[in-house]
Motif scaffolding. Structure first.
Motif, PDB file in Angstrom:
ATOM      1  N   TYR A 152       0.814  -1.214   0.000  1.00 19.73           N
ATOM      2  CA  TYR A 152       0.000   0.000   0.000  1.00 19.73           C
ATOM      3  C   TYR A 152       0.849   1.265   0.000  1.00 19.73           C
ATOM      4  O   TYR A 152       1.891   1.331   0.661  1.00 19.73           O
ATOM      5  CB  TYR A 152      -0.897   0.041   1.248  1.00 19.73           C
ATOM      6  N   THR A 153       0.389   2.294  -0.701  1.00 21.22           N
ATOM      7  CA  THR A 153       0.916   3.635  -0.515  1.00 21.22           C
ATOM      8  C   THR A 153       0.388   4.150   0.830  1.00 21.22           C
ATOM      9  O   THR A 153      -0.571   3.590   1.383  1.00 21.22           O
ATOM     10  CB  THR A 153       0.445   4.575  -1.629  1.00 21.22           C
ATOM     11  N   PRO A 154       0.969   5.221   1.379  1.00 21.69           N
ATOM     12  CA  PRO A 154       0.424   5.765   2.629  1.00 21.69           C
ATOM     13  C   PRO A 154      -1.070   6.096   2.540  1.00 21.69           C
ATOM     14  O   PRO A 154      -1.819   5.861   3.492  1.00 21.69           O
ATOM     15  CB  PRO A 154       1.272   7.021   2.858  1.00 21.69           C
ATOM     16  N   GLN A 155      -1.507   6.615   1.391  1.00 14.71           N
ATOM     17  CA  GLN A 155      -2.921   6.937   1.210  1.00 14.71           C
ATOM     18  C   GLN A 155      -3.777   5.667   1.214  1.00 14.71           C
ATOM     19  O   GLN A 155      -4.827   5.607   1.867  1.00 14.71           O
ATOM     20  CB  GLN A 155      -3.107   7.686  -0.117  1.00 14.71           C
ATOM     21  N   GLN A 156      -3.329   4.645   0.524  1.00 13.05           N
ATOM     22  CA  GLN A 156      -4.071   3.387   0.471  1.00 13.05           C
ATOM     23  C   GLN A 156      -4.101   2.699   1.833  1.00 13.05           C
ATOM     24  O   GLN A 156      -5.132   2.138   2.227  1.00 13.05           O
ATOM     25  CB  GLN A 156      -3.438   2.457  -0.571  1.00 13.05           C
ATOM     26  N   ALA A 194      -3.841   4.126   4.807  1.00  8.55           N
ATOM     27  CA  ALA A 194      -4.745   4.861   5.697  1.00  8.55           C
ATOM     28  C   ALA A 194      -6.195   4.491   5.402  1.00  8.55           C
ATOM     29  O   ALA A 194      -6.998   4.318   6.320  1.00  8.55           O
ATOM     30  CB  ALA A 194      -4.530   6.362   5.548  1.00  8.55           C
ATOM     31  N   GLN A 195      -6.529   4.347   4.136  1.00 10.57           N
ATOM     32  CA  GLN A 195      -7.897   3.982   3.768  1.00 10.57           C
ATOM     33  C   GLN A 195      -8.239   2.581   4.259  1.00 10.57           C
ATOM     34  O   GLN A 195      -9.357   2.331   4.738  1.00 10.57           O
ATOM     35  CB  GLN A 195      -8.076   4.068   2.255  1.00 10.57           C
ATOM     36  N   GLN A 196      -7.281   1.653   4.148  1.00  6.83           N
ATOM     37  CA  GLN A 196      -7.483   0.301   4.669  1.00  6.83           C
ATOM     38  C   GLN A 196      -7.763   0.336   6.176  1.00  6.83           C
ATOM     39  O   GLN A 196      -8.657  -0.340   6.675  1.00  6.83           O
ATOM     40  CB  GLN A 196      -6.258  -0.563   4.382  1.00  6.83           C
ATOM     41  N   LEU A 197      -6.972   1.138   6.901  1.00  6.76           N
ATOM     42  CA  LEU A 197      -7.161   1.258   8.345  1.00  6.76           C
ATOM     43  C   LEU A 197      -8.531   1.844   8.676  1.00  6.76           C
ATOM     44  O   LEU A 197      -9.243   1.345   9.559  1.00  6.76           O
ATOM     45  CB  LEU A 197      -6.062   2.127   8.957  1.00  6.76           C
ATOM     46  N   ILE A 198      -8.910   2.905   7.971  1.00  6.10           N
ATOM     47  CA  ILE A 198     -10.188   3.570   8.234  1.00  6.10           C
ATOM     48  C   ILE A 198     -11.361   2.635   7.934  1.00  6.10           C
ATOM     49  O   ILE A 198     -12.341   2.586   8.691  1.00  6.10           O
ATOM     50  CB  ILE A 198     -10.301   4.865   7.413  1.00  6.10           C
ATOM     51  N   ASP A 199     -11.256   1.871   6.866  1.00  7.69           N
ATOM     52  CA  ASP A 199     -12.334   0.930   6.528  1.00  7.69           C
ATOM     53  C   ASP A 199     -12.524  -0.109   7.629  1.00  7.69           C
ATOM     54  O   ASP A 199     -13.666  -0.476   7.971  1.00  7.69           O
ATOM     55  CB  ASP A 199     -12.028   0.239   5.195  1.00  7.69           C
ATOM     56  N   GLN A 200     -11.423  -0.587   8.186  1.00  3.86           N
ATOM     57  CA  GLN A 200     -11.531  -1.560   9.279  1.00  3.86           C
ATOM     58  C   GLN A 200     -12.000  -0.883  10.561  1.00  3.86           C
ATOM     59  O   GLN A 200     -12.825  -1.432  11.303  1.00  3.86           O
ATOM     60  CB  GLN A 200     -10.183  -2.257   9.509  1.00  3.86           C
ATOM     61  N   TYR A 201     -11.486   0.310  10.811  1.00  3.33           N
ATOM     62  CA  TYR A 201     -11.847   1.073  12.016  1.00  3.33           C
ATOM     63  C   TYR A 201     -13.349   1.355  12.041  1.00  3.33           C
ATOM     64  O   TYR A 201     -13.990   1.296  13.096  1.00  3.33           O
ATOM     65  CB  TYR A 201     -11.062   2.376  12.022  1.00  3.33           C
TER      66      TYR A 201
END
Length: 363
Positions: free
Chosen positions: A190-194, A196-203
């Motif tokens: 993942y790029t940093p943007q990707q 972060a999106q992965q983390l937010i989706d799980q969060y």
């Protein structure tokens, strides 16, 4: 003379927090009936002690300012959650899940685990960890126990709806995952943007689960200034900057998405309130302006993983140090950050309201 003035400033700030604590302590009942804490080593108060992990600190000099007793807290004294509990009016510290028994759970439980993250695998290079998904499973057990105590599911839900929930995750998903490519593949995928999106989706799923378990007043803490901790600076270098810029840039990408998630949750759940605590902003700025003089080195001698070496003598002037070890702030810093989380000093400290107003809400 200037140095004396700065010390007086920080002592004044600490005195102000102590005054607030005293006022809250004589006003009777706490502002909320219970306080539940989910997080990492910033607020772990002993849950990692029985685990087979390097991420535990049940030895001296940890706890030197907590009655001289190491409890599993990753600093010299109280954590930010400890101080917030006092600001909310609780007479006793919220107990760790590992030792919480009987009616004490009606006041709340601390589920936090050092090195834990949003992702299940985060921190496991250090040994056993309690990730957020498992912390939520532990909370589900607590909810069942409280329901049994109150002998009525509806009564239990009404009770839990009035409580305050502290959720502070994400730091380790960077420090003990994304920025450790020798152990994890996330930075390769993942790029940093990707990421972060992965983390937010799980969060989003995890916080929704917390809502489904009765949470209605939720304070979500953003990722802090992880590029400025002693570990990051000494391990990765700064290339002439004050801090490791790529660490802080990644944290800010995540935090920006987290603010949007808070807006989304508030829009979706009308009879609940979610707030964002700007840990990055509160932790930024010039620490010397409030009396801290030692900024990039921990108060205690550290081992290869950045924790205090057992039984070695730490610094004596702990109120002038920002960091206790290579990762964690001193109690002096926790006093200031907890105070600004509870009552916002700047409009940017919390969004859309601060913890004090969140606790007082009638939902």
């Amino acid at each position: 003379m200037a140095g004396q003035t700065k010390v007086l400033v920080v002592l004044f700030a600490m005195s102000l927090v102590a005054y607030i604590l005293q006022i809250n302590g004589v006003n009777g009942d706490p502002q909320v009936p219970c306080f539940f804490i989910f997080g990492d080593s910033l607020v772990d108060n002993g849950n990692n002690n029985p685990l087979l992990t390097e991420a535990k600190v049940n030895y001296k000099p940890y706890g030197i300012d907590f009655g001289g007793t190491p409890t599993g807290r990753f600093n010299n004294g109280r954590t930010q959650a400890d101080i917030l509990g006092q600001l909310l009016g609780f007479d006793d510290f919220i107990p760790p899940y590992t030792t919480a028994r009987g009616n004490v759970i009606l006041k709340g439980v601390n589920y936090a685990s050092g090195a834990a993250g949003i992702r299940d695998e985060t921190g496991y290079q250090l040994g056993d960890i309690i990730p957020l998904n498992e912390q939520l499973r532990n909370h589900q057990i607590t909810v069942l126990r409280i329901t049994a105590m109150l002998r009525n599911r509806t009564a239990a839900q009404k009770y839990l709806n009035k409580c305050l929930y502290y959720v502070g995750m994400g730091n380790n998903d960077y420090l003990n995952n994304y920025f450790l490519p020798q152990f994890y593949t996330t930075a390769l995928i993942y790029t940093p943007q990707q990421y972060a999106q992965q983390l937010i989706d799980q969060y989003r799923k995890q916080i929704t689960r917390l809502y489904n378990l009765g949470a209605r007043k939720v304070a979500i803490f953003g990722v802090g200034v992880i590029g400025c901790i002693p570990y990051a600076i000494s391990t990765f270098g700064t290339n002439g900057s004050a801090c490791v810029d790529r660490f802080n840039e990644a944290a800010q990408i995540f935090n920006t998405m987290l603010i949007s998630l808070v807006d989304e949750l508030n829009s979706r759940y009308t009879y609940a309130k979610f707030i964002y605590v700007n840990s990055f902003g509160i932790g930024s700025g010039d620490p010397t302006s409030v009396g801290f003089t030692v900024l990039n080195v921990g108060c205690c001698p550290v081992n290869n993983i950045g924790q205090c070496i057992p039984f070695l003598t730490p610094c004596q002037n702990r109120t002038t140090y920002v960091f206790w070890d290579s990762f964690h702030p001193t109690e002096a810093v926790n006093l200031l950050t907890a105070s600004r989380s509870y009552t916002a000093f700047l409009p940017s400290d919390t969004y859309p309201i601060d913890i004090k107003r969140l606790a007082q809400l009638q939902l």
